[in-house]
Scaffold this motif. Structure first.
Motif, PDB file in Angstrom:
ATOM      1  N   THR A 116       9.166   5.272   6.514  1.00  0.00           N
ATOM      2  CA  THR A 116      10.024   4.109   6.753  1.00  0.00           C
ATOM      3  C   THR A 116       9.341   2.870   6.180  1.00  0.00           C
ATOM      4  O   THR A 116       8.127   2.864   5.963  1.00  0.00           O
ATOM      5  CB  THR A 116      10.252   3.902   8.251  1.00  0.00           C
ATOM      6  OG1 THR A 116       8.981   3.571   8.875  1.00  0.00           O
ATOM      7  CG2 THR A 116      10.810   5.163   8.896  1.00  0.00           C
ATOM      8  N   PRO A 117      10.090   1.807   5.921  1.00  0.00           N
ATOM      9  CA  PRO A 117       9.467   0.567   5.440  1.00  0.00           C
ATOM     10  C   PRO A 117       8.358   0.078   6.365  1.00  0.00           C
ATOM     11  O   PRO A 117       7.330  -0.429   5.896  1.00  0.00           O
ATOM     12  CB  PRO A 117      10.645  -0.415   5.405  1.00  0.00           C
ATOM     13  CG  PRO A 117      11.842   0.457   5.157  1.00  0.00           C
ATOM     14  CD  PRO A 117      11.567   1.710   5.944  1.00  0.00           C
ATOM     15  N   LYS A 118       8.531   0.233   7.680  1.00  0.00           N
ATOM     16  CA  LYS A 118       7.500  -0.201   8.626  1.00  0.00           C
ATOM     17  C   LYS A 118       6.234   0.618   8.460  1.00  0.00           C
ATOM     18  O   LYS A 118       5.114   0.074   8.458  1.00  0.00           O
ATOM     19  CB  LYS A 118       8.014  -0.076  10.055  1.00  0.00           C
ATOM     20  CG  LYS A 118       6.998  -0.538  11.107  1.00  0.00           C
ATOM     21  CD  LYS A 118       7.566  -0.434  12.514  1.00  0.00           C
ATOM     22  CE  LYS A 118       6.530  -0.889  13.541  1.00  0.00           C
ATOM     23  NZ  LYS A 118       7.072  -0.799  14.928  1.00  0.00           N
ATOM     24  N   GLN A 119       6.385   1.936   8.310  1.00  0.00           N
ATOM     25  CA  GLN A 119       5.217   2.796   8.116  1.00  0.00           C
ATOM     26  C   GLN A 119       4.477   2.436   6.828  1.00  0.00           C
ATOM     27  O   GLN A 119       3.249   2.348   6.808  1.00  0.00           O
ATOM     28  CB  GLN A 119       5.646   4.260   8.082  1.00  0.00           C
ATOM     29  CG  GLN A 119       6.060   4.819   9.438  1.00  0.00           C
ATOM     30  CD  GLN A 119       6.617   6.214   9.334  1.00  0.00           C
ATOM     31  OE1 GLN A 119       7.359   6.533   8.402  1.00  0.00           O
ATOM     32  NE2 GLN A 119       6.283   7.079  10.292  1.00  0.00           N
ATOM     33  N   LEU A 120       5.226   2.221   5.754  1.00  0.00           N
ATOM     34  CA  LEU A 120       4.611   1.862   4.477  1.00  0.00           C
ATOM     35  C   LEU A 120       3.871   0.535   4.584  1.00  0.00           C
ATOM     36  O   LEU A 120       2.771   0.374   4.035  1.00  0.00           O
ATOM     37  CB  LEU A 120       5.676   1.775   3.379  1.00  0.00           C
ATOM     38  CG  LEU A 120       6.212   3.108   2.856  1.00  0.00           C
ATOM     39  CD1 LEU A 120       7.373   2.869   1.910  1.00  0.00           C
ATOM     40  CD2 LEU A 120       5.105   3.882   2.142  1.00  0.00           C
ATOM     41  N   ASN A 121       4.460  -0.416   5.288  1.00  0.00           N
ATOM     42  CA  ASN A 121       3.853  -1.732   5.437  1.00  0.00           C
ATOM     43  C   ASN A 121       2.517  -1.647   6.162  1.00  0.00           C
ATOM     44  O   ASN A 121       1.602  -2.440   5.916  1.00  0.00           O
ATOM     45  CB  ASN A 121       4.808  -2.663   6.193  1.00  0.00           C
ATOM     46  CG  ASN A 121       4.322  -4.094   6.208  1.00  0.00           C
ATOM     47  OD1 ASN A 121       3.827  -4.612   5.210  1.00  0.00           O
ATOM     48  ND2 ASN A 121       4.447  -4.734   7.352  1.00  0.00           N
ATOM     49  N   GLN A 122       2.390  -0.664   7.049  1.00  0.00           N
ATOM     50  CA  GLN A 122       1.171  -0.560   7.840  1.00  0.00           C
ATOM     51  C   GLN A 122       0.089   0.290   7.182  1.00  0.00           C
ATOM     52  O   GLN A 122      -1.085   0.134   7.504  1.00  0.00           O
ATOM     53  CB  GLN A 122       1.502  -0.007   9.229  1.00  0.00           C
ATOM     54  CG  GLN A 122       2.353  -0.960  10.062  1.00  0.00           C
ATOM     55  CD  GLN A 122       2.448  -0.545  11.513  1.00  0.00           C
ATOM     56  OE1 GLN A 122       1.974   0.511  11.900  1.00  0.00           O
ATOM     57  NE2 GLN A 122       3.071  -1.370  12.325  1.00  0.00           N
ATOM     58  N   VAL A 123       0.459   1.183   6.282  1.00  0.00           N
ATOM     59  CA  VAL A 123      -0.552   2.085   5.708  1.00  0.00           C
ATOM     60  C   VAL A 123      -0.896   1.787   4.254  1.00  0.00           C
ATOM     61  O   VAL A 123      -1.844   2.367   3.709  1.00  0.00           O
ATOM     62  CB  VAL A 123      -0.100   3.565   5.819  1.00  0.00           C
ATOM     63  CG1 VAL A 123       0.203   3.933   7.252  1.00  0.00           C
ATOM     64  CG2 VAL A 123       1.099   3.845   4.918  1.00  0.00           C
ATOM     65  N   LYS A 124      -0.164   0.899   3.600  1.00  0.00           N
ATOM     66  CA  LYS A 124      -0.360   0.706   2.162  1.00  0.00           C
ATOM     67  C   LYS A 124      -1.750   0.228   1.785  1.00  0.00           C
ATOM     68  O   LYS A 124      -2.206   0.435   0.664  1.00  0.00           O
ATOM     69  CB  LYS A 124       0.694  -0.259   1.599  1.00  0.00           C
ATOM     70  CG  LYS A 124       0.628  -1.669   2.171  1.00  0.00           C
ATOM     71  CD  LYS A 124       1.748  -2.533   1.595  1.00  0.00           C
ATOM     72  CE  LYS A 124       1.710  -3.949   2.141  1.00  0.00           C
ATOM     73  NZ  LYS A 124       2.800  -4.789   1.602  1.00  0.00           N
ATOM     74  N   GLY A 125      -2.462  -0.405   2.737  1.00  0.00           N
ATOM     75  CA  GLY A 125      -3.810  -0.879   2.438  1.00  0.00           C
ATOM     76  C   GLY A 125      -4.759   0.246   2.075  1.00  0.00           C
ATOM     77  O   GLY A 125      -5.740   0.035   1.354  1.00  0.00           O
ATOM     78  N   GLN A 126      -4.475   1.481   2.549  1.00  0.00           N
ATOM     79  CA  GLN A 126      -5.346   2.612   2.231  1.00  0.00           C
ATOM     80  C   GLN A 126      -5.186   3.084   0.792  1.00  0.00           C
ATOM     81  O   GLN A 126      -5.958   3.924   0.327  1.00  0.00           O
ATOM     82  CB  GLN A 126      -5.047   3.774   3.185  1.00  0.00           C
ATOM     83  CG  GLN A 126      -5.437   3.506   4.626  1.00  0.00           C
ATOM     84  CD  GLN A 126      -6.942   3.390   4.820  1.00  0.00           C
ATOM     85  OE1 GLN A 126      -7.723   3.797   3.962  1.00  0.00           O
ATOM     86  NE2 GLN A 126      -7.363   2.814   5.933  1.00  0.00           N
ATOM     87  N   LEU A 127      -4.194   2.559   0.084  1.00  0.00           N
ATOM     88  CA  LEU A 127      -4.007   2.931  -1.316  1.00  0.00           C
ATOM     89  C   LEU A 127      -4.778   2.021  -2.271  1.00  0.00           C
ATOM     90  O   LEU A 127      -4.759   2.222  -3.480  1.00  0.00           O
ATOM     91  CB  LEU A 127      -2.516   2.929  -1.670  1.00  0.00           C
ATOM     92  CG  LEU A 127      -1.687   3.986  -0.932  1.00  0.00           C
ATOM     93  CD1 LEU A 127      -0.218   3.882  -1.333  1.00  0.00           C
ATOM     94  CD2 LEU A 127      -2.216   5.384  -1.215  1.00  0.00           C
TER      95      LEU A 127
END
Length: 381
Positions: A249-260
């Protein structure tokens, strides 16, 4: 017939088979083309009458089109993509002896490869300075070996840019194979090729196993070696990619994208971005309170006036924070860091290195190397 022509002929025949299966599957739904097009349009899938016609004829069979069509109309993807009517040629019925001896497995019948079969959602940053939004693609790891006796991979993604004439988002498509090393390395390798009038390239993904991990999530993070999407500087580039069988979901992506981001555990951050990190709304109130109480002991150093250095160990070692607060804080911190979304090997590096070598006298170049306290340290990305 040359190997190249034979390979092309097999590919043409296979595409024709897939096209015929798509035509039969669409007919079995009882829906006409206009209904199918409307369903695709409602979901933002760029499939029109011309595209459907070409797919039925074995053309324009991109991973994105085929997977999207199967998902929207509840078609059996594995049935459509199977090779030679589901029968494997006797020449490829067993994994090659060479593969078994060296434990390089590439057949769908190998247990380790079989565990990877399925459709994955792929998330990654563009490899140019101007585009900063995450890209989303789909990767299909087939369940039937192709004519070469290897497990096929299909990958496509939207570039985020639209065709100036049609207004439809541009997509890139790749075909390839997966290989698993079961030796002490225990790694997964995926080779992807794209060969068309506009783009001819090979990209590589390297990762740990993609089975269900310890967190119970079907997915993995891969290191991708490719060529930059920057049309002004097509340089060799490395970046991270998240593969997961669940669409985020957009919320999940917003919270985990820093690990990329291409980070190490020692994180460098500007003072300006550090202040933004402290007040980021994704951080919990518990973390803010804990952070404020530890301000006088905050573990950073100043390598230069512009940067702060932060060690993730301070967050991980804090027993008063929940695991979720720790992981989220580290991920958000990485996003604000000075680390790049990708690493590019520009031409200047080679020119500088070889220009310097030309200036070093032979006797100096052959002398024993000297080490000191300032030896280069290598950090894990």
């Amino acid at each position: 017939m040359s190997d190249k022509n034979e390979k092309q002929e097999r590919k043409t025949l296979y595409n024709r088979e897939v096209g015929e299966r798509i035509a039969k599957a669409l007919e079995a739904t009882g829906k006409d083309n206009s209904e199918i097009i409307n369903i695709c349009k409602e979901q933002g899938i760029p499939i029109d009458a011309t595209c459907i016609s070409k797919m039925k004829n074995g053309e324009r069979l991109t991973a994105y089109n085929v997977v999207s069509l199967c998902e929207l109309l509840n078609l059996d993807l594995n049935q459509i993509l199977k090779s030679s009517g589901g029968k494997t040629d006797s020449a490829v019925s067993e994994p090659p002896m060479e593969n078994r001896r060296h434990r390089l497995l590439s057949s769908c019948k190998d247990h380790e490869v079989e565990q990877m079969i399925g459709t994955y959602h792929c998330y990654f940053f563009p490899t140019n300075e101007h585009d900063k939004n995450l890209l989303h693609g789909k990767m299909v790891i087939g369940d039937t070996d192709d004519a070469s006796g290897r497990c096929p991979v299909y990958f496509s993604f939207g570039t985020g840019k639209k065709n100036k004439y049609t207004g439809i988002e541009n997509y890139k498509e790749y075909n390839g194979h997966v290989t698993i090393s079961t030796s002490s390395i225990h790694a997964v390798y995926i080779t992807l090729e794209s060969d068309n009038a506009k783009l001819s390239e090979i990209s590589y993904l390297v990762m740990h196993d993609v089975g269900t991990n310890q967190e119970g999530w079907d997915g993995q993070i891969a290191l991708v070696l490719t060529i930059s999407s920057d049309v002004t500087d097509r340089a060799p580039t490395a970046h991270r990619m998240l593969l997961t069988k669940r669409e985020l979901t957009p919320k999940q992506l917003n919270q985990v994208k820093g690990q990329l981001y291409m980070n190490a555990t020692k994180i460098y951050i500007t003072e300006e971005n550090f202040q933004k990190f402290v007040v980021d709304e994704r951080l919990s109130e518990e973390f803010r309170q804990e952070f404020q109480s530890e301000t006088s002991q905050f573990p950073y150093g100043k390598p230069s006036p512009e940067f702060l250095r932060y060690d993730e160990a301070w967050i991980n070692g804090n027993h008063r924070l929940t695991d979720r607060d720790k992981m989220l804080a580290i991920t958000v911190l990485r996003e604000y860091s000075t680390s790049r979304r990708y690493l590019k090997l520009g031409n200047k590096v080679g020119r500088l290195l070889f220009s310097l070598l030309k200036l070093i006298p032979d006797e100096e170049a052959s002398s024993p190397s000297v080490t000191n306290d300032r030896d280069i340290q290598l950090y894990e990305l």
